[in-house]
Write an enzyme that holds these catalytic residues in place. Sequence first.
Site, mmCIF file in Angstrom:
data_model
loop_
_atom_site.group_PDB
_atom_site.id
_atom_site.type_symbol
_atom_site.label_atom_id
_atom_site.label_comp_id
_atom_site.label_asym_id
_atom_site.label_seq_id
_atom_site.Cartn_x
_atom_site.Cartn_y
_atom_site.Cartn_z
ATOM 1 C CB CYS A 1 -0.982 -0.038 1.170
ATOM 2 S SG CYS A 1 -2.374 1.103 0.994
ATOM 3 C CG HIS B 1 -3.007 -3.524 3.787
ATOM 4 N ND1 HIS B 1 -2.012 -2.858 4.470
ATOM 5 C CD2 HIS B 1 -3.732 -2.577 3.161
ATOM 6 C CE1 HIS B 1 -2.135 -1.553 4.265
ATOM 7 N NE2 HIS B 1 -3.164 -1.356 3.470
ATOM 8 C CD GLU C 1 -0.279 -5.774 5.984
ATOM 9 O OE1 GLU C 1 -0.667 -4.601 6.105
ATOM 10 O OE2 GLU C 1 -0.052 -6.308 4.878
#
EC number: 4.3.3.6
Length: 201
Positions: free
Chosen positions: A81, A175, A177
């Site tokens: 991002c 994202h 994660e």
Amino acid sequence: MNTPVIGVLALQGDVREHLIALAAADAVARPVRRPEELAEVDGLVLPGGESTTISKLAVLFGVMEPLRARVRAGMPVYGTCAGMIMLADKILDPRSGQETIGGIDMIVRRNAFGRQNESFEAALDVRGIEGDPVEGVFIRAPWVESVGARTEVLAEHGGHIVAVRQGNALATSFHPELTGDHRVHALFVDMVRASRAAESL
């Protein structure tokens, strides 16, 4: 056991989630704020957050120039991002005073997928990742307008490029994660391992 030490630039953004994902992908994960901490890692993740803020803090903490030098020298780096924006050689609509590290021959458009309340998830086929599609979380995400000849497109969504790789540099608009699926981080850990192996030859 070739366990790489991978830093997460810990100036702003979702640092903790990346540290957890890297550890799950069999790396030693450390927060990095200062040049001396950067010097001790084999690779670095640039997390999501606010790209203008991260860029200004990187200058303030004296880490921007050492970061540029290490990326130019081939240190593996992965940006998500805002981190993708930081790795772009060119931003289409930069804010005043916004700097990038560079390293990927691409032009990026900030906040291209809309505002915070327009965040969404999408299943993505990512080149180099086996099995089920990767669940991508898009939060005020950029997209890649165009890439140079040396940049490999790894994933697209809605006709827009959302994941790229150039040499030792990897970047995603989304994202990984935040999903509990650590395959993108595992791909990056493998890149760091390969880079370390090449250096030791």
